[in-house]
Design an enzyme around this catalytic site. Sequence first.
Site, PDB file in Angstrom:
ATOM      1  N   PHE A   1      19.321  29.744  45.220  1.00 44.19           N
ATOM      2  CA  PHE A   1      18.883  31.337  45.498  1.00 44.19           C
ATOM      3  C   PHE A   1      18.512  32.630  44.171  1.00 44.19           C
ATOM      4  CE2 PHE A   1      20.064  35.163  47.432  1.00 44.19           C
ATOM      5  CZ  PHE A   1      19.486  35.996  47.675  1.00 44.19           C
TER       6      PHE A   1
ATOM      7  N   ASP B   1      24.508  18.591  34.053  1.00 43.45           N
ATOM      8  CA  ASP B   1      25.394  19.322  35.084  1.00 43.45           C
ATOM      9  C   ASP B   1      26.610  20.271  34.104  1.00 43.45           C
ATOM     10  OD1 ASP B   1      28.222  20.321  35.944  1.00 43.45           O
ATOM     11  OD2 ASP B   1      29.232  17.925  36.620  1.00 43.45           O
TER      12      ASP B   1
ATOM     13  N   THR C   1      30.709  39.006  40.593  1.00 42.23           N
ATOM     14  CA  THR C   1      30.707  38.796  41.675  1.00 42.23           C
ATOM     15  C   THR C   1      31.344  39.686  41.980  1.00 42.23           C
ATOM     16  OG1 THR C   1      30.358  38.277  43.894  1.00 42.23           O
ATOM     17  CG2 THR C   1      31.870  37.137  42.576  1.00 42.23           C
ATOM     18  N   ASP C   2      31.028  41.033  42.990  1.00 50.46           N
ATOM     19  CA  ASP C   2      32.022  42.480  43.049  1.00 50.46           C
ATOM     20  C   ASP C   2      33.179  41.367  43.983  1.00 50.46           C
ATOM     21  OD1 ASP C   2      30.747  41.870  45.879  1.00 50.46           O
ATOM     22  OD2 ASP C   2      30.222  43.306  46.153  1.00 50.46           O
ATOM     23  N   GLU C   3      33.454  39.918  44.249  1.00 48.69           N
ATOM     24  CA  GLU C   3      34.501  39.975  44.809  1.00 48.69           C
ATOM     25  C   GLU C   3      36.127  39.609  44.120  1.00 48.69           C
ATOM     26  OE1 GLU C   3      31.852  36.660  48.391  1.00 48.69           O
ATOM     27  OE2 GLU C   3      34.245  36.575  47.748  1.00 48.69           O
TER      28      GLU C   3
ATOM     29  N   TYR D   1      37.011  30.794  45.920  1.00 47.62           N
ATOM     30  CA  TYR D   1      35.040  31.075  45.648  1.00 47.62           C
ATOM     31  C   TYR D   1      35.289  32.183  44.369  1.00 47.62           C
ATOM     32  CZ  TYR D   1      31.151  33.298  44.782  1.00 47.62           C
ATOM     33  OH  TYR D   1      30.286  33.899  43.965  1.00 47.62           O
TER      34      TYR D   1
ATOM     35  N   ALA E   1      38.578  34.037  43.175  1.00 46.33           N
ATOM     36  CA  ALA E   1      39.247  33.058  42.266  1.00 46.33           C
ATOM     37  C   ALA E   1      39.026  33.015  41.060  1.00 46.33           C
ATOM     38  CB  ALA E   1      40.952  32.661  42.784  1.00 46.33           C
TER      39      ALA E   1
ATOM     40  N   LYS F   1      36.017  32.825  40.122  1.00 47.24           N
ATOM     41  CA  LYS F   1      34.975  33.545  39.696  1.00 47.24           C
ATOM     42  C   LYS F   1      35.657  34.240  38.672  1.00 47.24           C
ATOM     43  CE  LYS F   1      30.785  33.441  39.642  1.00 47.24           C
ATOM     44  NZ  LYS F   1      29.106  33.190  39.698  1.00 47.24           N
TER      45      LYS F   1
ATOM     46  N   ASN G   1      26.473  41.577  47.874  1.00 52.12           N
ATOM     47  CA  ASN G   1      25.437  40.214  48.553  1.00 52.12           C
ATOM     48  C   ASN G   1      24.193  41.105  48.070  1.00 52.12           C
ATOM     49  OD1 ASN G   1      28.553  40.919  49.141  1.00 52.12           O
ATOM     50  ND2 ASN G   1      27.701  39.543  50.963  1.00 52.12           N
TER      51      ASN G   1
ATOM     52  N   HIS H   1      38.910  36.646  55.237  1.00 53.47           N
ATOM     53  CA  HIS H   1      38.738  36.783  55.006  1.00 53.47           C
ATOM     54  C   HIS H   1      38.587  39.061  54.785  1.00 53.47           C
ATOM     55  CE1 HIS H   1      34.702  38.023  58.092  1.00 53.47           C
ATOM     56  NE2 HIS H   1      34.250  38.594  56.524  1.00 53.47           N
TER      57      HIS H   1
HETATM   58  P1  NAD Z   1      23.266  29.551  45.300  1.00 51.03           P
HETATM   59  O1  NAD Z   1      24.131  28.354  45.730  1.00 51.03           O
HETATM   60  O2  NAD Z   1      22.726  29.522  45.824  1.00 51.03           O
HETATM   61  O3  NAD Z   1      22.790  28.399  43.761  1.00 51.03           O
HETATM   62  C1  NAD Z   1      24.374  27.811  42.939  1.00 51.03           C
HETATM   63  C2  NAD Z   1      23.222  26.917  41.613  1.00 51.03           C
HETATM   64  O4  NAD Z   1      23.838  26.254  40.432  1.00 51.03           O
HETATM   65  C3  NAD Z   1      22.667  26.313  42.926  1.00 51.03           C
HETATM   66  O5  NAD Z   1      21.085  25.377  41.590  1.00 51.03           O
HETATM   67  C4  NAD Z   1      23.222  24.515  42.040  1.00 51.03           C
HETATM   68  O6  NAD Z   1      22.506  22.856  41.842  1.00 51.03           O
HETATM   69  C5  NAD Z   1      23.390  25.006  40.933  1.00 51.03           C
HETATM   70  N1  NAD Z   1      24.955  23.914  40.272  1.00 51.03           N
HETATM   71  C6  NAD Z   1      26.216  24.111  41.335  1.00 51.03           C
HETATM   72  N2  NAD Z   1      27.065  23.462  40.315  1.00 51.03           N
HETATM   73  C7  NAD Z   1      26.294  22.954  39.517  1.00 51.03           C
HETATM   74  C8  NAD Z   1      26.658  22.919  38.022  1.00 51.03           C
HETATM   75  N3  NAD Z   1      27.401  21.790  37.623  1.00 51.03           N
HETATM   76  N4  NAD Z   1      26.045  22.576  37.043  1.00 51.03           N
HETATM   77  C9  NAD Z   1      24.346  22.706  36.974  1.00 51.03           C
HETATM   78  N5  NAD Z   1      24.319  23.398  38.440  1.00 51.03           N
HETATM   79  C10 NAD Z   1      25.336  24.020  39.410  1.00 51.03           C
HETATM   80  O7  NAD Z   1      24.190  30.309  44.770  1.00 51.03           O
HETATM   81  P2  NAD Z   1      23.512  32.158  44.345  1.00 51.03           P
HETATM   82  O8  NAD Z   1      23.592  32.778  45.729  1.00 51.03           O
HETATM   83  O9  NAD Z   1      22.311  31.536  44.329  1.00 51.03           O
HETATM   84  O10 NAD Z   1      24.129  32.810  43.445  1.00 51.03           O
HETATM   85  C11 NAD Z   1      24.086  32.306  41.616  1.00 51.03           C
HETATM   86  C12 NAD Z   1      25.502  32.753  41.324  1.00 51.03           C
HETATM   87  O11 NAD Z   1      25.178  34.542  41.293  1.00 51.03           O
HETATM   88  C13 NAD Z   1      26.308  32.592  41.263  1.00 51.03           C
HETATM   89  O12 NAD Z   1      27.456  32.551  39.956  1.00 51.03           O
HETATM   90  C14 NAD Z   1      26.927  33.801  42.566  1.00 51.03           C
HETATM   91  O13 NAD Z   1      28.182  33.744  41.763  1.00 51.03           O
HETATM   92  C15 NAD Z   1      26.489  34.493  41.359  1.00 51.03           C
HETATM   93  N6  NAD Z   1      26.387  36.269  42.597  1.00 51.03           N
HETATM   94  C16 NAD Z   1      25.881  35.631  44.160  1.00 51.03           C
HETATM   95  C17 NAD Z   1      25.620  36.833  44.376  1.00 51.03           C
HETATM   96  C18 NAD Z   1      25.374  36.347  46.568  1.00 51.03           C
HETATM   97  O14 NAD Z   1      25.137  37.421  46.938  1.00 51.03           O
HETATM   98  N7  NAD Z   1      24.997  34.961  46.832  1.00 51.03           N
HETATM   99  C19 NAD Z   1      26.140  37.616  45.167  1.00 51.03           C
HETATM  100  C20 NAD Z   1      27.119  37.916  43.488  1.00 51.03           C
HETATM  101  C21 NAD Z   1      26.839  37.288  42.372  1.00 51.03           C
HETATM  102  O1  DAU Z   2      30.075  39.731  47.472  1.00 52.25           O
HETATM  103  C1  DAU Z   2      29.088  38.669  46.893  1.00 52.25           C
HETATM  104  C2  DAU Z   2      29.120  37.308  47.343  1.00 52.25           C
HETATM  105  O2  DAU Z   2      28.382  37.517  48.797  1.00 52.25           O
HETATM  106  C3  DAU Z   2      29.289  36.126  46.346  1.00 52.25           C
HETATM  107  O3  DAU Z   2      29.975  35.985  45.547  1.00 52.25           O
HETATM  108  C4  DAU Z   2      29.176  34.477  47.484  1.00 52.25           C
HETATM  109  O4  DAU Z   2      28.261  34.108  46.785  1.00 52.25           O
HETATM  110  C5  DAU Z   2      27.963  35.109  48.850  1.00 52.25           C
HETATM  111  O5  DAU Z   2      28.490  34.010  49.476  1.00 52.25           O
HETATM  112  C6  DAU Z   2      28.172  36.158  49.490  1.00 52.25           C
HETATM  113  O6  DAU Z   2      30.129  35.902  49.777  1.00 52.25           O
HETATM  114  P1  DAU Z   2      30.343  36.746  51.459  1.00 52.25           P
HETATM  115  O7  DAU Z   2      31.400  35.778  51.995  1.00 52.25           O
HETATM  116  O8  DAU Z   2      30.047  37.782  51.500  1.00 52.25           O
HETATM  117  O9  DAU Z   2      28.645  36.022  52.388  1.00 52.25           O
HETATM  118  P2  DAU Z   2      28.462  35.226  53.122  1.00 52.25           P
HETATM  119  O10 DAU Z   2      27.220  35.640  53.432  1.00 52.25           O
HETATM  120  O11 DAU Z   2      29.190  33.789  53.988  1.00 52.25           O
HETATM  121  O12 DAU Z   2      29.357  36.109  54.572  1.00 52.25           O
HETATM  122  C7  DAU Z   2      28.304  37.616  54.704  1.00 52.25           C
HETATM  123  C8  DAU Z   2      29.744  38.472  55.717  1.00 52.25           C
HETATM  124  O13 DAU Z   2      29.355  37.870  56.896  1.00 52.25           O
HETATM  125  C9  DAU Z   2      31.510  38.363  55.800  1.00 52.25           C
HETATM  126  O14 DAU Z   2      32.428  38.607  56.259  1.00 52.25           O
HETATM  127  C10 DAU Z   2      31.509  36.389  57.028  1.00 52.25           C
HETATM  128  C11 DAU Z   2      29.987  37.025  58.276  1.00 52.25           C
HETATM  129  N1  DAU Z   2      30.298  35.792  58.214  1.00 52.25           N
HETATM  130  C12 DAU Z   2      29.219  35.126  57.574  1.00 52.25           C
HETATM  131  C13 DAU Z   2      28.392  33.365  58.508  1.00 52.25           C
HETATM  132  C14 DAU Z   2      27.727  32.788  57.012  1.00 52.25           C
HETATM  133  C15 DAU Z   2      29.368  36.145  60.005  1.00 52.25           C
HETATM  134  O15 DAU Z   2      30.159  36.370  60.723  1.00 52.25           O
HETATM  135  N2  DAU Z   2      28.929  34.307  60.397  1.00 52.25           N
HETATM  136  C16 DAU Z   2      28.458  33.312  60.044  1.00 52.25           C
HETATM  137  O16 DAU Z   2      28.208  32.515  60.315  1.00 52.25           O
END
Ligand code: NAD
Ligand code: DAU
Length: 335
Positions: free
Chosen positions: A11, A59, A123-125, A149, A151, A153, A178, A275
Amino acid sequence: MKILVTGGAGFIGSNFIRYYLKNHPDDQIINLDKLTYAGNLENLKEVEKNTNYKFVKGDICDFDLVNTLVKEVDTIINFAAETHVDRSIMGSEDFVKTNVEGTRVLLDAAKNNGLKRFHHISTDEVFGSLGQKDAPFNENTPYDPRSPYSAAKAASDHLVRAYFHTFSLPITISNCSNNYGPYQFPEKLIPVFVTNLIEGKKVPVYGDGLNVRDWIFVDDHNRGVDLILHKGKIGETYCLGGKSEKTNLEITNFILNEFGKGEEMIEYVKDRAGHDRRYAINFSKIKKELGWEPQVKFEDGLKQTIEWYKNNQAWWKKIKSGEYKDYYQKQYGPR
Ligand code: NAD
Ligand code: DAU
């Protein structure tokens, strides 16, 4: 710059690559991605013919491959990770392998080849969970990860800082809140809810729906990463946030309203184990030092995102009818 982007088929990484090549047409990107369930080359159709872009399937834990690729670049941006908290609760093995060991491999390859920059996407988590009245996280907040997750990160962030202190590896880290936007895999809150409603299905709200997240449009995050890459100080961490704290129910009601639906479409389901209650980011450091702040208003970004999912149904329908279906049914029961 010649950049090795890892996880660029996911993403945020795919949005980053499109954004970066548009804004830096003379730079080059190699995208190393394992194409796990979350990686999708359809996210990158727009750039696949760009001569400054190359895709390599592999990988980040494969040292020989990484060490070879690193010789072609001067910078690494590490997006690759296992990212979904619910999946990390079902099994943490891949999270530790990719997020911890994978980062270690990238760091060693960067160190061995004298790279100019290693930027790590975090991430902020990693900071844990806030109470309603607590001050938002900042760069000095102690780490307190509470899911497998976060932990994993957190462990990767510690390794990145250790390579800066021990080996003077030129690192920077960003901890973002997020993200939402186009191409987000339909297992995260916003794409699950939007695609379910397009399909006429209910939306599964965990627990009481009052957990709070700080939402940021994906391009705002990537603009911050770009700025850190070019103007950030080596060894520093920057927190990025969306200035947009919302409860899950606030988001649910906004989305329901966009579809002309009401509370009858909400299904309260079992809460996520452990949670985290609230995340929020204080981004005053990057605002003061680099002039960054989020530009997209949450309501505008969310409307734009809903439109994208309405207009790109082939993209997510393929995903939702594949492997993901088994996962989803394990989580929520047959649909
Ligand atoms: P995502 O799950 O959409 O994508 C992860 C990508 O990494 C995928 O394309 C997957 O194929 C690739 N990947 C996984 N394992 C791999 C490996 N061993 N070698 C090579 N490629 C691999 O994730 P995202 O939501 O785009 O998150 C990207 C980064 O941003 C992550 O590091 C995540 O922790 C961080 N992040 C995400 C959010 C969020 O809200 N989504 C917020 C803050 C930080
Ligand atoms: O804060 C950054 C993080 O945000 C990233 O590091 C993670 O990779 C990313 O997945 C995201 O984590 P969250 O757990 O916050 O995101 P998620 O979309 O899974 O959930 C957001 C909130 O919504 C959380 O409180 C759980 C809730 N939820 C989630 C899903 C998927 C629901 O209530 N129903 C759902 O179906």
